[in-house]
Design a protein around this motif. Sequence first.
Motif, PDB file in Angstrom:
ATOM      1  N   ALA A 200     -47.339 -10.462  32.567  1.00  0.00           N
ATOM      2  CA  ALA A 200     -48.159 -10.367  31.364  1.00  0.00           C
ATOM      3  C   ALA A 200     -49.620 -10.455  31.761  1.00  0.00           C
ATOM      4  O   ALA A 200     -49.982 -11.195  32.675  1.00  0.00           O
ATOM      5  N   GLY A 201     -50.441  -9.700  31.112  1.00  0.00           N
ATOM      6  CA  GLY A 201     -51.867  -9.753  31.390  1.00  0.00           C
ATOM      7  C   GLY A 201     -52.384 -11.160  31.106  1.00  0.00           C
ATOM      8  O   GLY A 201     -52.001 -11.780  30.116  1.00  0.00           O
ATOM      9  N   ILE A 202     -53.202 -11.635  31.989  1.00  0.00           N
ATOM     10  CA  ILE A 202     -53.614 -13.032  31.852  1.00  0.00           C
ATOM     11  C   ILE A 202     -54.902 -13.104  31.038  1.00  0.00           C
ATOM     12  O   ILE A 202     -55.914 -12.472  31.391  1.00  0.00           O
ATOM     13  N   ARG A 203     -54.863 -13.830  29.963  1.00  0.00           N
ATOM     14  CA  ARG A 203     -56.055 -14.047  29.153  1.00  0.00           C
ATOM     15  C   ARG A 203     -55.863 -15.298  28.310  1.00  0.00           C
ATOM     16  O   ARG A 203     -54.745 -15.787  28.158  1.00  0.00           O
ATOM     17  N   GLU A 204     -56.943 -15.795  27.803  1.00  0.00           N
ATOM     18  CA  GLU A 204     -56.874 -16.891  26.839  1.00  0.00           C
ATOM     19  C   GLU A 204     -56.239 -16.340  25.580  1.00  0.00           C
ATOM     20  O   GLU A 204     -56.677 -15.308  25.069  1.00  0.00           O
ATOM     21  N   THR A 205     -55.188 -16.979  25.121  1.00  0.00           N
ATOM     22  CA  THR A 205     -54.526 -16.428  23.944  1.00  0.00           C
ATOM     23  C   THR A 205     -53.973 -17.553  23.077  1.00  0.00           C
ATOM     24  O   THR A 205     -53.663 -18.641  23.549  1.00  0.00           O
ATOM     25  N   ASP A 206     -53.874 -17.261  21.759  1.00  0.00           N
ATOM     26  CA  ASP A 206     -53.309 -18.245  20.832  1.00  0.00           C
ATOM     27  C   ASP A 206     -51.845 -17.939  20.565  1.00  0.00           C
ATOM     28  O   ASP A 206     -51.102 -18.781  20.066  1.00  0.00           O
ATOM     29  N   ASP A 207     -51.431 -16.713  20.868  1.00  0.00           N
ATOM     30  CA  ASP A 207     -50.046 -16.294  20.639  1.00  0.00           C
ATOM     31  C   ASP A 207     -49.137 -17.142  21.521  1.00  0.00           C
ATOM     32  O   ASP A 207     -49.277 -17.175  22.753  1.00  0.00           O
ATOM     33  N   VAL A 208     -48.179 -17.819  20.889  1.00  0.00           N
ATOM     34  CA  VAL A 208     -47.316 -18.739  21.630  1.00  0.00           C
ATOM     35  C   VAL A 208     -46.517 -18.007  22.695  1.00  0.00           C
ATOM     36  O   VAL A 208     -46.440 -18.413  23.849  1.00  0.00           O
ATOM     37  N   VAL A 209     -45.926 -16.877  22.248  1.00  0.00           N
ATOM     38  CA  VAL A 209     -45.091 -16.113  23.180  1.00  0.00           C
ATOM     39  C   VAL A 209     -45.938 -15.609  24.341  1.00  0.00           C
ATOM     40  O   VAL A 209     -45.575 -15.715  25.506  1.00  0.00           O
ATOM     41  N   GLU A 210     -47.090 -15.080  24.005  1.00  0.00           N
ATOM     42  CA  GLU A 210     -47.918 -14.522  25.061  1.00  0.00           C
ATOM     43  C   GLU A 210     -48.380 -15.622  26.025  1.00  0.00           C
ATOM     44  O   GLU A 210     -48.486 -15.396  27.233  1.00  0.00           O
ATOM     45  N   ARG A 211     -48.604 -16.834  25.451  1.00  0.00           N
ATOM     46  CA  ARG A 211     -49.058 -17.916  26.313  1.00  0.00           C
ATOM     47  C   ARG A 211     -47.987 -18.278  27.355  1.00  0.00           C
ATOM     48  O   ARG A 211     -48.283 -18.495  28.525  1.00  0.00           O
ATOM     49  N   ILE A 212     -46.749 -18.294  26.877  1.00  0.00           N
ATOM     50  CA  ILE A 212     -45.661 -18.554  27.838  1.00  0.00           C
ATOM     51  C   ILE A 212     -45.634 -17.468  28.904  1.00  0.00           C
ATOM     52  O   ILE A 212     -45.477 -17.732  30.098  1.00  0.00           O
ATOM     53  N   GLY A 213     -45.840 -16.227  28.431  1.00  0.00           N
ATOM     54  CA  GLY A 213     -45.866 -15.097  29.370  1.00  0.00           C
ATOM     55  C   GLY A 213     -46.942 -15.289  30.423  1.00  0.00           C
ATOM     56  O   GLY A 213     -46.709 -15.041  31.616  1.00  0.00           O
ATOM     57  N   VAL A 214     -48.091 -15.764  29.975  1.00  0.00           N
ATOM     58  CA  VAL A 214     -49.182 -15.966  30.922  1.00  0.00           C
ATOM     59  C   VAL A 214     -48.824 -17.031  31.953  1.00  0.00           C
ATOM     60  O   VAL A 214     -49.065 -16.874  33.161  1.00  0.00           O
ATOM     61  N   GLN A 215     -48.167 -18.080  31.457  1.00  0.00           N
ATOM     62  CA  GLN A 215     -47.753 -19.128  32.400  1.00  0.00           C
ATOM     63  C   GLN A 215     -46.782 -18.573  33.436  1.00  0.00           C
ATOM     64  O   GLN A 215     -46.866 -18.873  34.626  1.00  0.00           O
ATOM     65  N   ARG A 216     -45.891 -17.736  32.929  1.00  0.00           N
ATOM     66  CA  ARG A 216     -44.933 -17.134  33.863  1.00  0.00           C
ATOM     67  C   ARG A 216     -45.635 -16.234  34.875  1.00  0.00           C
ATOM     68  O   ARG A 216     -45.226 -16.155  36.027  1.00  0.00           O
ATOM     69  N   SER A 217     -46.632 -15.539  34.420  1.00  0.00           N
ATOM     70  CA  SER A 217     -47.405 -14.686  35.326  1.00  0.00           C
ATOM     71  C   SER A 217     -47.967 -15.523  36.464  1.00  0.00           C
ATOM     72  O   SER A 217     -47.892 -15.149  37.647  1.00  0.00           O
ATOM     73  N   GLU A 218     -48.512 -16.666  36.086  1.00  0.00           N
ATOM     74  CA  GLU A 218     -49.108 -17.512  37.109  1.00  0.00           C
ATOM     75  C   GLU A 218     -48.041 -18.021  38.073  1.00  0.00           C
ATOM     76  O   GLU A 218     -48.263 -18.059  39.281  1.00  0.00           O
ATOM     77  N   ALA A 219     -46.888 -18.374  37.512  1.00  0.00           N
ATOM     78  CA  ALA A 219     -45.788 -18.843  38.363  1.00  0.00           C
ATOM     79  C   ALA A 219     -45.360 -17.746  39.329  1.00  0.00           C
ATOM     80  O   ALA A 219     -45.104 -17.993  40.521  1.00  0.00           O
TER      81      ALA A 219
END
Lengths: 725, 561
Positions: free
Chosen positions: B371-390
């Motif tokens: 998932a593209g990494i950005r500051e986001t309020d979307d809960v689902v997208e935020r999890i996606g971002v965490q996964r991206s980092e992982a």
Amino acid sequence: MAAAARLPRLTHRLFSVPCFYRGPLPWFPSAKKIQSSSESFFPTRRPLRRRCRVVYSSIAPDRKIHGVDVDASYDVIVVGGGHAGCEAALASARLGAKTLLLTLNLDRIAWQPCNPAVGGPAKSQLVHEVDALGGEIGKMADRCYLQKRVLNLSKGPAVRALRAQTDKREYAMEMKKIVESTPNLFIREAMVTEVLVGKNDNVEGVCTFFGMNFYAPSVVLTTGTFMSGKIWVGRTSMPAGRAGESASHGLTENLQQLGFETDRLKTGTPARVDYRSVDFSGLEPQHGDDEVGWFSFDPEYHIEREQMCCYLTRTTKSTHQLIKDNLHETPTYGGWVDAKGPRYCPSIEDKIVRFQDKESHQIFLEPEGRNVPELYVQGFSTGLPERLQLGLLRTLPGLENCLMLRPAYAVEYDFLPAHQCFRSLMTKKIEGLFFSGQINGTTGYEEAAAQGILSGINAARHSCGKPLIVLERESSYIGTLIDDLVTKDLREPYRMLTSRSEHRLLLRADNADSRLTPLGREIGLIDDRRWNLYQSKQARIVEEKERLKNARVSGGDFSTEVSLLSGQPVRDSATLESILKKPHIEYKVLDKHGLGNKLLSKMEKECVEIDIKYEGFIIRQQSQLQQIVKQQHRPLPEDLDYYSLTTLSLESREKLSKVRPQTIGQASRVGGVSPADITALLIILETNRRRESAKKKQEFLRAAAADTSKDAVPIAAAAANGADS
Amino acid sequence: MAAAFRFGHLLGFCCRARPPPPLPRGLPHHRVLASPSRHVSRIPCCWASISHLADGGDRLVLTKDERSASLGTRSGEGEEEGDYLVDSSSTIAAIVTSLGGGPAAVGIVRLSGPAAVSIAGQVFRPARVRKSDDNGIACWRPTSHFVEYGVALDLQGNVIDEVLAIPMLAPRSYTREDVVELQCHGNDICLHRVLRACLEAGARLAEPGEFTLRAFLNGRLDLSQAENVGKLVSSKSIAAADSALAGIQGGFSSVVQSLRRQCIELLVDIEARLDFDDEMPALDTGHVIRTIDGMWKDVQQALDTASYGRLLQSGLQVTIIGRPNVGKSSLLNAWSKSDRAIVTEIAGTTRDVVEANVSVRGIPVTLLDTAGIRETDDVVERIGVQRSEAAAVGADVIIMTISAVEGWTSDDEKLVQHIQRSTGSATPMILVTNKIDSLVSAPISARPTQLEGNYFKKHVLTCAVTGQGVGELEEAILDVIGIEPIPSGGRKWATNQRQCEQLVRTRDALSRLRQSIDEELPLDFWTVDLREAALALGQISGSDISEEVLSNIFSKFCIGK
């Protein structure tokens, strides 16, 4: 001391009834017996080639009986009476060939001009192997030893090595007696100056300095250091093969004219000092082994004698200083001799220059005989002038007041790089001409003897048209030695070393007989008595291994001691075999507890122990060997034109043309030949082979087609064959 | 036991003067005359010398040791009707279908050699056990040219693939030896696992072109001339994969060289003491043991990290990161030649990690689109971002994607710094400037900033729509993992299987050596396995040892009598 108890009887037999070969008179039946034993392999003797037939027909049988060589025609002529020459002449004569041994000096037969010792690491294996084939050197060393030691005792069965200090005078005398009393063998003093060559590049005989011609279809040259030999003491030189013996001149030039390439090598020998002038009190003595080992597999020669002691001394600061101050006086550093000396036998000045940081070097003092005052100063050979040598010797502890009996000297001599020989030791250029010993660039009595026996066997076989014998590299140290000689580009005298053998675990002293005695038997050098001894020995070993496999022990003192020694627990009802496999458990332990077999000799127990203890390693090496052997043994055609093989690298084309290896394995050991070249070579061979077989098939078909009425079946078969491929 | 004796080697024909009569083919001993009766051995299982006859005038005699007669089984030899085999004792295996060309339906592992059937029998378990067999698993007895369906197992008995086994028994095969082909799924990982199972069951990895070479030497192939050695060797093989790897082995070969040098030094120390017993100081056994332990560790480490398992089983993991909507998913699709990831114009389409497998020159590579990494309020997208980092943390290589249209932005800067913090700056990163087709003005490569150079090992321009630049990206990945040492996990060499095979051989030899020392076996036995280790290492670097040991002995020690 069972051996000692047997001694009188054995001595009696040894001297009153000479061993089988020398046979009681009359000689003739004995000679015939040998002849027939070797003949039995060829129930129908093939017709001799024409040349041989001429030779044989010129010999009247009655002339032979008196042992007088009224005729100048022989089957084999051996030139040189050193360790190679003696083995060659004896082997040849024992195989029934009428053999002439020509030597410069009959009183120097089998002389040991350098160290009075036989054996040592790798060299002892050569001695055992020569003995297993039916040679003489092992028996001589066993008979004339002054001291015996087993080296590398704890370093593994394959590198365990027997070394004997020998009485060099007795050695020469004993060998002379054997040579003189061998049927079919004639000896004569002569300096050979020319090899006589026939129309087909085949040897016909030799011509001597005084103009005698001797004829034979096989000639073995074992010239040692004598061909254009030159000895050096300091800056002074004189033509000589050894101190006090004249060199041989003319033969080198003759061989060069025949197209042989010659080169020069150098070796040296240290000074001899007077035993009575040495103070041994402060020196470390080196005693012989209490339990004496033997070179020969023939128990008749296992006669114990009183042993003498060697001593160890060391170089001192003043030794090193004296040498450093006088380096310009030595041939190598003064720069007036440039022949190459051996790396493993460096002069003391070499050691001191090359290993500056070493403060002291070991020097051994070895007696040269029971009745002579001479001491050999092992490790102290030098090229310094004689006037400095005594001073140098006197820097050694114990030798402060020593008297020098003979100075150290170096000797330079001609040799013929052995790539000019096949592995049968016959030269590639001249059929029937064989080279053996130092002429091939080796050093050492053992190396010489090993080549000698093989060239003697092959010279005899060649003289009556039998195929020649080659020992493969992995079959023996002899095979390894010869393979190295004919393949590698040698730049220094070649000495056998255990590290030269890739599969040495299989080439041990204890199994030299089971590797080579069957071959010796087939060749005809192992008589019935020896063969029976051999067979019953092998049977005893097999039986004993079988017994140990089945015999079980449980508990008791034995188990306690075994677990104590090995640090491993002993299972209940473990077999003796499994116990013998444990670390530190030797057959002796079984003996101690009455579990050994009393009928076995020490040697036999050792065989059993090695076979069982190291079985895993041995099997592994054997399977490694088998993987490479098949490919390695593929023969290369003798007439292959390497220069035309453009898929090979230029370097390998040059090297292969020069060496002309006989097998793929040999080719791969030639320096500068890469694995890719070998693959290319394999492919070329295969292409050629298929072209040939296609041609043959066509010819066969054509011939068959022309003869249809008679032979219909082969055509059908051939046609089917053709359709198949 | 009369038959146990063979007298072949004395027999044969005369020297050159008389050409030999044609010899019957197929007999191991060309001519056997009756042996004299008194030579009959009374020893059971005792047999003498073996003849090995040459066409020249000389006899070649290989004498065998009578005492170990039972060890050398010679059955099955000399039956090739005069056809020579290259090292015919070994059975070779390799993947014979192309590798690295993207997933295919079917890939083939081929076995050839005398043990092909028995090795295949260990790897392959037929689905239908024939009734005639009491236990079908123990012994696979295939009918030639009869296809069987079943599964491939590793040595532990785990199923690794479904396969079709095609036995082609000698001589009706490509090489004229027994050949078994295992048709696997075309995935590189499946193929490598099956191949590995075959190697573990006793096959040797085929040299480049060896099947063809065997076919040629066994008379199966009809090549008119032998000049084509070079072509022959490289024509039909896995050489392409090898040579691609050849460029990235700098680090590996220096380790091998150093290991080999240590082996030779030890050999020199030991052998000098064997040949010159009384002239040398005693061997420092402690030093020897320390050296061997050190070497063993090095080899083990090389094997662990040098990716035998890693590269072949899991391959490389490459994570694509970047801000939303820079074309990460398009890049993944273009690279894997699939529509694996959903691509839209909407930023933040990819919410989870999407995986695709590609093969880069034979190395299986797992691509992770994130998932593209950005500051986001979307809960689902935020999890996606965490996964991206992982995903980025677990990667071997990180591909940072930016869009050519926007260029390097401050958000990119932040993102890179963030990622670097979480991965500890250890993972090599490649900068990809995507969408270069949208860029009309000056090419972006002309102005790589100082900043980018600090973070990235490589910079590649791509266009996911046309597939442009994917090849360069693959090059860049190979380049980066080859050169970049990764301190945390040791070195990541791309050793190929042949090298690994030799490393395993080295390790095994060193283990046995250690055992020999522990059991206090005599010194000479140490050299057996040291030699083996040195030989195996020499196979990697292509050198021979015997002369080297000798000359070192003479240069290192003061020896001489």
